[in-house]
Design an enzyme around this catalytic site. Structure first.
Site: not given
Ligand code: 1CP
Length: 357
Positions: A44, A53, A89
């Site tokens: 983020r 990345r 993820d």
């Molecule tokens: O290339 C990119 O754009 C990647 C962006 C990204 C990242 C950095 C995604 C795509 N996932 C992650 C990492 C991630 N996802 C972590 C790592 C730990 C951290 O960043 O601190 C974790 C814990 C998650 C968990 C996750 N993925 C959740 C649950 C948490 C939450 O925020 O509610 C969910 C719903 C996802 C799905 C997901 N993966 C990525 C995105 C953008 C999304 C959400 C999409 C949506 O809005 O439905």
């Protein structure tokens, strides 16, 4: 008491003490200060994240232990938080068992062939350690690097995973998901059973490799009404938490928009209930009931306001959190991509500098 502002982190000599603070709060034991970490603290908003990345797709990065270790450690170094969260993820275990999906930049998980009938269900076989050797390798390496600072493993909750699988991607209203839940309950329960097995095993794999706590992200379950949660979701979240009990690690349960679900989530069997920013923690403590610690719940958007606003609102969260039997400071959902990392650093120091008693 340690020097709270400066000490937590990989370079600290006080790690064992800090390690204890997060785990102690999860276990509702006395703590010198409120431990803090942030959902989505890795990735983020961090410039050092964007740099490592560069040129590597998200799912590719999740399968590379060297990158996973580096990205997991970045917020620990920068903020001095009391726990690391494993960089991965929620869809990684699904990809690992062969579901054709990708994480599209700026969108999120996208599933090539959504699961909408019993034939498609067959694609969801159980996950095994051999499917995710890079997870085990990265968790082991991290436990060494973190020198006692807790590592939180995580997985997606069954409702949230089903939403991506049924809708085929991110969704606002989860229409098709709920249509299956209400209209084809047999298929729904069969899907939940398979996802429960996958989630439980992927959490057990992370703990076996050394993770010292786990968080179940059922992020989108707030779309479901309490009675429906009880019928269509609770049996599965309960199975997941019961299935982790023998491991002895704190289990955290989180969803967004779950104000009306906190009572029933309190019955699911987690040790800690995560609360979004919509319900004050003193009220959440009443809803969740006795015997639980709470995690949360500063509105992530408050970090976009000037520091004096952040400080005032963080103090309010800390004050209300004292009503809970244990409190882990966090945001009410993930760090927003536009957040200034300096605000998070200042917030972490402020939480650490506030005595708990
Ligand atoms: O290339 C990119 O754009 C990647 C962006 C990204 C990242 C950095 C995604 C795509 N996932 C992650 C990492 C991630 N996802 C972590 C790592 C730990 C951290 O960043 O601190 C974790 C814990 C998650 C968990 C996750 N993925 C959740 C649950 C948490 C939450 O925020 O509610 C969910 C719903 C996802 C799905 C997901 N993966 C990525 C995105 C953008 C999304 C959400 C999409 C949506 O809005 O439905």
């Amino acid at each position: 008491m340690t020097d709270p502002a400066g000490s937590p982190g990989v370079d600290s000599e006080n790690d064992s003490e800090n390690d204890a603070v997060f785990l102690r709060a999860c276990r509702r034991q006395p703590v010198p200060y409120t431990p803090v970490w942030y959902m989505r603290q890795a990735g983020r908003s961090l410039p050092e994240y964007r740099k490592v990345r560069e040129g590597t797709a998200m799912l590719e990065a999740c399968a590379r232990p060297d990158l996973v270790v580096e990205i997991t450690l970045q917020p620990v170094r920068r903020y001095g938080v009391d726990a690391a969260i494993f960089f991965s993820d929620i869809v990684v275990p699904l990809k690992a068992i062969g579901v054709d999906l990708d994480i599209k930049p700026g969108v999120g998980p996208v599933v090539a062939e959504p699961i909408r009938d019993v034939t498609a269900l067959q694609r969801l076989r159980p996950v095994e350690p051999d499917d995710v050797p890079y997870v085990t390798e990265a968790v082991r390496a991290l436990v060494g690097e973190l020198a006692g600072l807790p590592l939180i493993g995580f997985a997606g909750g069954p409702f949230t995973l089903s939403s991506y699988l049924i809708e085929g991607g991110p969704s606002k209203n989860h229409d098709r998901t709920k249509a299956m839940m209400y209209g084809e309950p047999g298929l729904w329960h069969a899907l939940m059973e398979r996802l429960t097995a996958i989630t439980l095993e992927s959490l057990r794999i992370q703990v076996a490799a050394g993770a010292s706590a786990v968080q179940l992200f059922d992020s989108w379950v707030g779309a479901v009404a309490p009675d429906d949660y009880r019928t269509y979701v609770l049996p599965y979240t309960s199975q997941i938490f019961t299935g982790l009990a023998d491991l002895g690690v704190p289990r955290i349960h989180f969803g967004v928009g779950t104000g009306e679900l906190l009572r029933v989530m309190g019955e699911a069997g987690a040790d800690v209930v995560g609360v979004d920013w919509r319900v004050p923690l003193d009220e959440a403590a009443l809803r969740v009931g006795a015997g639980k610690a709470l995690q949360g719940n500063l509105d992530p958007a408050i970090l976009l306001a000037p520091w004096d606003v952040v400080e005032r609102r963080a103090d309010d969260v800390l004050e209300r959190g004292r009503v809970a039997e244990g409190h882990i400071f966090n945001l009410g959902h993930g760090v927003l991509p536009t957040t200034d990392p300096d605000q998070l650093k200042r917030l972490t120091d402020h939480v650490h500098a506030t005595p708990h008693a």
